[in-house]
Design an enzyme around this catalytic site. Structure first.
Site, mmCIF file in Angstrom:
data_model
loop_
_atom_site.group_PDB
_atom_site.id
_atom_site.type_symbol
_atom_site.label_atom_id
_atom_site.label_comp_id
_atom_site.label_asym_id
_atom_site.label_seq_id
_atom_site.Cartn_x
_atom_site.Cartn_y
_atom_site.Cartn_z
ATOM 1 N N TYR A 1 0.842 -1.207 0.000
ATOM 2 C CA TYR A 1 0.000 0.000 0.000
ATOM 3 C C TYR A 1 0.869 1.246 0.000
ATOM 4 O O TYR A 1 0.552 2.235 -0.661
ATOM 5 C CB TYR A 1 -0.962 0.013 1.197
ATOM 6 C CG TYR A 1 -1.859 -1.207 1.235
ATOM 7 C CD1 TYR A 1 -2.470 -1.667 0.064
ATOM 8 C CD2 TYR A 1 -2.089 -1.912 2.404
ATOM 9 C CE1 TYR A 1 -3.263 -2.798 0.077
ATOM 10 C CE2 TYR A 1 -2.882 -3.053 2.425
ATOM 11 C CZ TYR A 1 -3.460 -3.488 1.260
ATOM 12 O OH TYR A 1 -4.239 -4.617 1.271
ATOM 13 N N ASP B 1 -3.637 -14.294 -1.893
ATOM 14 C CA ASP B 1 -3.166 -14.599 -0.534
ATOM 15 C C ASP B 1 -4.332 -14.671 0.449
ATOM 16 O O ASP B 1 -4.410 -15.565 1.282
ATOM 17 C CB ASP B 1 -2.174 -13.523 -0.046
ATOM 18 C CG ASP B 1 -0.867 -13.541 -0.827
ATOM 19 O OD1 ASP B 1 -0.565 -14.570 -1.450
ATOM 20 O OD2 ASP B 1 -0.171 -12.498 -0.825
#
Lengths: 90, 376
Positions: free
Chosen positions: B123, B238
């Protein structure tokens, strides 16, 4: 992948769509060819989105399924039918 | 019982339950009570990726072209995901490791958390590229009311379990007054808190990311913010495997394949588990409404997004035996699956053929058919 020739096995889904399995890579692909609405995400056995009830018959896993499946369920993205099978989608 | 980092008493892990048994001593995987966790570790490690591998430089140009409403949608989602992964990068370690009694599960939790830290770093990678100074975005996460509302529900079960574990491991079972509150610490009570916490984590991994994923992939459908979309695809892959692990834990308990007391608790607290899940669904719908407050984006609106949340919640609730309480039976956003399928996850061009890099994997099985063309 090496696939042995074998007698076409019959796959019945939700007791109305029946078709013969033509050595597709896995049951999910075979069901999609018949326009059967099957949930899927990862297509390699770890997400569990394609969990389907195995009403009768036997399947064989070609990829080890990692997602949780109940005793009467199969992951169609990583198996092929070993005998005639009857499936029920969620 | 005091926690020890190396329990010096011999332990037969084959006789232990997943949680609240003897502390793990040797990190050994030659014998496993629940081999699924080692399989998940292997799969997760094969998915290893680094944010820096994904080129996000084109996204900046795209971002400047977005409408203000779309910019709000995009950056709010990143903020929310940052919160989720901040919690998930540390909490499973802190909450679960001190009470785990199986080496394969211990290592799984560490592997899981490590991947959440990759997500957190990604991020920053995305935001550094979009803004000259990304600090305003990060600073807003702890003051934004909409995000705070969710943060409370996400962290409270973890915090509760961690606090009670601390009391138990320092003082043992008993009733304690701490800062004016009375706490009844018993193994049964701790197990209940663990059960609720695991359900909350499961709901987080199952649906809390999906509103945000849908927006990201809706941008990608318009060929916008594609670097970001590549990263989110890796994250989604994931998260799917993390979800699988919490589903396994919950089902092992419920089906009596682990601790019989946890099987009892699973029945006893089923309604609470359902409530946790359905509250998360409700909050995600409210999030969708907050995202679209200034206007929707092409290809997506609040209503269809809410239907998608219900659709995905049905599937994920059924997977842990909580039924399918919502109407949505068919997928209102079929294109989402293209982004969630493992085959379409690609990091670098040279990896187009493979979806994961398992290093040193050689097929050593030789069958008689391999020699068919040989003649002596």
């Amino acid at each position: 992948m090496f696939v042995k020739d074998k007698q076409p096995t019959q796959v019945c889904v939700n007791s109305h769509t029946c078709f013969s399995f033509k050595n597709e890579e896995n049951l999910l692909i075979a069901m999609e060819k018949q326009n059967i609405d099957v949930h899927f995400h990862c297509r390699e056995g770890f997400c569990g989105a394609c969990r389907t009830k195995l009403v009768s018959g036997e399947i064989e896993y070609i990829i080890d399924p990692l997602a949780f499946i109940d005793d009467d369920e199969v992951l169609v993205c990583c198996c092929i039918p070993k005998s005639d099978v009857e499936l029920k989608t969620y | 019982m005091k926690y020890t980092t190396f329990n010096q008493q011999p332990v037969d892990t084959m006789q232990e339950h997943m949680f609240f048994g003897k502390p793990v001593n040797v990190a050994r995987y030659d014998q496993q009570r629940h081999p699924i966790f080692e399989k998940l570790i292997e799969k997760q490690i094969s998915f290893f990726w680094r944010p820096e591998e994904v080129d996000v430089s084109k996204d900046r140009v795209d971002f400047l072209k977005l409408t203000d409403a779309e910019k709000h949608i995009f950056s709010s989602n990143l903020k929310y995901q940052t919160l989720l992964d901040s919690v998930q990068g540390r909490s499973p370690n802190i909450a679960f490791l001190p009470i785990i009694s199986l080496p394969e599960l211990e290592t799984w939790v560490e592997t899981w958390s490590f991947f959440e830290t990759i997500h957190s770093r990604s991020y920053t990678h995305i935001l550094r590229n979009l803004f000259n100074d990304p600090s305003a975005v990060f600073d807003d996460i702890v003051v934004n009311e909409e995000i705070k509302k969710r943060a409370t529900d996400i962290s409270k079960y973890y915090d509760d379990l961690i606090f009670y574990t601390q009391l138990y491991q320092t003082r043992g079972e008993g009733v304690y007054d701490v800062d004016g509150y009375t706490h009844e610490v018993s193994i049964r009570n701790l197990k209940k808190k663990l059960f609720l916490c695991m359900n909350s984590v499961n709901a987080l991994e199952a649906i809390r990311f999906y509103v945000s994923f849908a927006c990201t992939f809706a941008f990608a459908e318009r060929e916008l913010m594609e670097g970001n979309s590549k990263i989110i695809r890796l994250i989604a892959r994931d998260e799917n495997i993390h979800l699988t692990s919490t589903q396994h834990i919950l089902n092992l308990w419920a089906k009596g394949k682990d601790d019989p007391e946890m099987a009892e608790i699973s029945k006893e607290l089923e309604q609470e588990a359902k409530d946790i899940f359905m509250l998360a669904v409700q909050q995600e719908k409210e999030w969708a409404s907050y995202l679209f407050k200034d206007g929707s984006m092409l290809g997506l609106n609040e209503e269809i997004l809410c239907q998608y949340v219900e659709y995905i919640a049905n599937q994920r609730m059924a997977a842990i035996g909580l039924g399918q309480p919502y109407e949505s039976k068919s997928n209102p956003l079929p294109w989402m699956n293209n982004y969630l399928s493992s085959d379409n996850v690609q990091v670098a061009p040279q990896e187009t053929e493979i979806s994961s890099y398992l290093v040193g994997q050689i097929d050593s099985e030789v069958g008689s058919e391999d020699f068919e063309e040989f003649e002596l």
